[in-house]
Design an enzyme around this catalytic site. Structure first.
Site, PDB file in Angstrom:
ATOM      1  N   ARG A  79       0.831  -1.204   0.000  1.00  0.00           N
ATOM      2  CA  ARG A  79       0.000   0.000   0.000  1.00  0.00           C
ATOM      3  C   ARG A  79       0.867   1.257   0.000  1.00  0.00           C
ATOM      4  NH1 ARG A  79      -4.802  -1.853  -0.297  1.00  0.00           N
ATOM      5  NH2 ARG A  79      -5.348  -3.731   0.808  1.00  0.00           N
ATOM      6  N   ASP A  80       0.461   2.234  -0.812  1.00  0.00           N
ATOM      7  CA  ASP A  80       1.131   3.529  -0.853  1.00  0.00           C
ATOM      8  C   ASP A  80       0.841   4.258   0.457  1.00  0.00           C
ATOM      9  OD1 ASP A  80       1.622   6.421  -1.462  1.00  0.00           O
ATOM     10  OD2 ASP A  80       2.022   5.631  -3.462  1.00  0.00           O
ATOM     11  N   ILE A  81       1.850   4.867   1.051  1.00  0.00           N
ATOM     12  CA  ILE A  81       1.627   5.557   2.327  1.00  0.00           C
ATOM     13  C   ILE A  81       0.938   6.909   2.150  1.00  0.00           C
ATOM     14  CG2 ILE A  81       3.472   4.341   3.544  1.00  0.00           C
ATOM     15  CD1 ILE A  81       5.174   6.891   3.276  1.00  0.00           C
ATOM     16  N   ASN A 111       4.980   6.025 -13.658  1.00  0.00           N
ATOM     17  CA  ASN A 111       5.578   7.346 -13.862  1.00  0.00           C
ATOM     18  C   ASN A 111       7.050   7.115 -14.189  1.00  0.00           C
ATOM     19  OD1 ASN A 111       3.179   8.630 -13.129  1.00  0.00           O
ATOM     20  ND2 ASN A 111       3.730   8.634 -10.985  1.00  0.00           N
ATOM     21  N   GLU A 153       8.997   9.847  -8.578  1.00  0.00           N
ATOM     22  CA  GLU A 153       9.606  10.361  -7.354  1.00  0.00           C
ATOM     23  C   GLU A 153      10.605   9.389  -6.748  1.00  0.00           C
ATOM     24  OE1 GLU A 153       6.368  11.489  -4.807  1.00  0.00           O
ATOM     25  OE2 GLU A 153       5.691  13.063  -6.170  1.00  0.00           O
ATOM     26  N   VAL A 154      10.342   8.090  -6.869  1.00  0.00           N
ATOM     27  CA  VAL A 154      11.262   7.061  -6.392  1.00  0.00           C
ATOM     28  C   VAL A 154      11.789   6.357  -7.633  1.00  0.00           C
ATOM     29  CG1 VAL A 154      11.530   4.962  -5.025  1.00  0.00           C
ATOM     30  CG2 VAL A 154      10.007   6.787  -4.218  1.00  0.00           C
ATOM     31  N   HIS A 202       8.055   1.226 -10.485  1.00  0.00           N
ATOM     32  CA  HIS A 202       6.882   0.799  -9.734  1.00  0.00           C
ATOM     33  C   HIS A 202       5.618   1.159 -10.499  1.00  0.00           C
ATOM     34  CE1 HIS A 202       7.930   4.883  -8.409  1.00  0.00           C
ATOM     35  NE2 HIS A 202       6.662   5.078  -8.083  1.00  0.00           N
ATOM     36  N   HIS A 258       1.574   1.870 -10.186  1.00  0.00           N
ATOM     37  CA  HIS A 258       0.524   2.279  -9.268  1.00  0.00           C
ATOM     38  C   HIS A 258      -0.758   1.593  -9.697  1.00  0.00           C
ATOM     39  CE1 HIS A 258       2.698   5.892  -7.629  1.00  0.00           C
ATOM     40  NE2 HIS A 258       3.339   5.764  -8.781  1.00  0.00           N
TER      41      HIS A 258
END
Length: 116
Positions: A30-32, A88, A96-97, A101, A103
């Site tokens: 899960r995304d924080i 992304n 951003e990371v 990944h 989403h």
């Protein structure tokens, strides 16, 4: 493992995450900072900077990431009303990371692809 990579540290168990699915070569958690009622990140356990590098370097693993994303969508009950799967890539793409990944977003209408 990239020692300064957030997601590599999650794979190594150094940083906690709420795991929703794991395979031998992928991890979903899960995304924080969720952007939708369901927001799960799906990563390869091995470090690749972005989806283009992953697709070129290991197409089979890229397929496993997609398969895990599909399994997450099904397990989260998103198949009926639909979901968005998004990678992304790079600064202009909003990455951003810099560990590839996907989403998995759903659980409500998500609106347009790009807001201006």
């Amino acid at each position: 493992m990239e020692t300064d990579c957030l997601f590599c540290r999650i794979v190594a168990g150094e940083i906690p995450a709420t795991i929703v699915r794991e395979t031998e070569r992928t991890l979903a958690f899960r995304d924080i900072y969720p952007k939708a009622p369901t927001h799960v990140l799906v990563i390869p356990k091995e470090h690749y900077g972005d989806v283009a590098v992953l697709a070129e370097s290991d197409p089979g693993l890229a397929g496993e990431v997609l398969a895990t994303a599909g399994a997450v969508a099904e397990a989260e009950g998103l198949l009926g009303d639909g979901f968005r799967l998004m990678f992304n890539t790079g600064v202009n793409g909003g990455q951003e990371v810099f560990h590839v990944h996907a989403h998995v977003l759903g659980g409500a209408p998500l609106g347009p692809m790009i807001a201006r």
